[in-house]
Design an enzyme around this catalytic site. Structure first.
Site, short mmCIF file in Angstrom:
data_model
loop_
_atom_site.label_atom_id
_atom_site.label_comp_id
_atom_site.label_asym_id
_atom_site.label_seq_id
_atom_site.Cartn_x
_atom_site.Cartn_y
_atom_site.Cartn_z
CG PHE A 16 -1.51 1.27 1.63
CD1 PHE A 16 -2.12 2.11 0.72
CD2 PHE A 16 -1.41 1.67 2.95
CE1 PHE A 16 -2.63 3.34 1.12
CE2 PHE A 16 -1.91 2.88 3.36
CZ PHE A 16 -2.52 3.73 2.45
N GLY A 41 1.73 -7.47 -0.56
CA GLY A 41 1.68 -6.50 -1.64
C GLY A 41 1.03 -7.12 -2.87
CE1 TYR A 150 3.90 -3.76 11.37
CE2 TYR A 150 2.54 -2.51 12.89
CZ TYR A 150 3.26 -2.58 11.71
OH TYR A 150 3.33 -1.49 10.87
CE1 TYR A 164 24.61 -2.05 9.80
CE2 TYR A 164 23.36 -2.92 11.67
CZ TYR A 164 24.15 -3.13 10.54
OH TYR A 164 24.48 -4.41 10.16
#
Length: 338
Positions: A16, A41, A150, A164
């Protein structure tokens, strides 16, 4: 601050949000490599880009990042199931996308010395005890509940990205996205807006979970993509909230969608969802100050566009109506609570 990007990777680019982002980057003149395993997707989302000289699609899983070759100056990581139905169905895959997948694309960005943007989520805040939610709030999250695959995948992805940035010098930024909606959402993905729109267009009962007094803040996809690109074009590390601070009750939104669709559907209350946040609203002070970004679409306009798109996709005869007195009344009610 960059004036533009030469070549970008967008993971989850057939989803989306990703498909809208790919289209906007190509429009800006950026060559885009879209990586997607199509688990959530759809090729239809990027159909208009296929064959474009600046667009390349690579079918692959971000946890086993394909060899896409060449250098990039922008890496945008959106690959993850995002709807509760999808991440319940793909629980382990969701955690892998947030963990191993994020590590793979961070390594790519570091190799290329590219700007890296992580699409995180307001789910970081869980069922928040601070309202509205600012980036300094650490959240109130159940780490083993049904939404945890999630929530924790994104929290870990944020930790990886921050590591990082701090320890390996990566130019990285984190965006926390709040309830984005618009064209290219799947009608069956289980999220609030597409569910209500589909039900209204089909003259079915709109299923509101619990009392409907829980609140959400909806951000139209064009605004969300604008925020992601605004973050990409800076060196700000984030996290930064991207969302619309207008806060509405779920019941109000169901009634508005029904009325904008010209539907006679009743409202039906169903059982509440475990760990469903009671209030959700972003503090976007940081985005306004550091990115010069704020949402331009009010809920009514974004929903009108979304309903019109779904009406075509679902092959209905609906023509989005001019707001009636009933709709205008609903809009006034929404404005009074925002």
């Amino acid at each position: 601050m960059s004036n533009g990007f030469r070549r970008a990777v967008v993971t989850g680019g057939a989803g989306f949000l990703g498909s809208h982002l790919c289209r906007e980057l190509v429009t800006e003149g950026t060559a885009v490599v879209c990586v997607d395993n199509l688990s959530t997707g759809s090729p239809e989302n990027i159909a208009s880009l296929r064959g474009h000289a600046l667009f390349e699609f690579v079918h692959g899983d971000v946890t086993e990042l394909p060899d896409i070759g060449g250098d990039f100056d922008l890496v945008m990581h959106l690959a993850s199931p995002a709807s509760p139905l999808d991440y319940a169905r793909l629980a382990v895959e969701t955690l892998e996308a947030g963990g191993l997948g994020t590590m793979r694309v961070l390594a790519l960005a570091l190799r290329c010395r590219a700007r890296f943007v992580l699409a995180s989520t307001s789910e970081i805040y869980g069922d928040p005890q601070q309202h509205p939610q600012s980036e300094s709030y650490w959240g109130h999250v159940n780490p083993i509940g049904p939404r945890s695959v999630y929530d924790e995948a994104k929290r870990y992805a944020e930790a990886l990205t921050s590591a990082y940035h701090r320890h390996r010098g990566l130019d990285a930024g984190i965006a926390r996205i709040f309830n984005s909606y618009g064209p290219h959402m799947r009608a069956d993905d289980g999220r609030m807006v597409p569910t209500f729109v589909r039900q209204a267009l089909d003259e079915q009962a709109l299923t509101v979970t619990g009392t409907g007094e829980q609140t959400r803040s909806l951000c139209y996809v064009a605004d969300t993509v604008g925020g992601l690109l605004a973050l990409a074009h800076t060196d700000h590390p984030g996290p930064v909230n991207l969302g619309n601070p207008d806060e509405f009750r779920v019941l109000q939104l169901a009634e508005l969608i029904r009325d904008l669709a010209g539907s006679g559907s009743p409202i039906s209350h169903v059982a509440g969802v475990t760990d469903d946040p009671r209030r959700r609203c972003p503090d976007i002070t940081l985005a306004r100050r550091e990115l010069g970004w704020y949402p331009e679409f009010r809920a009514a306009e974004g929903l009108r566009r979304t309903i019109a798109w779904f009406s075509g996709v679902l092959n209905t005869d609906l023509v989005t109506p001019t707001p009636s007195g009933r709709v205008e009344s609903a809009l006034r009610d929404l404005d009074s609570t925002s």
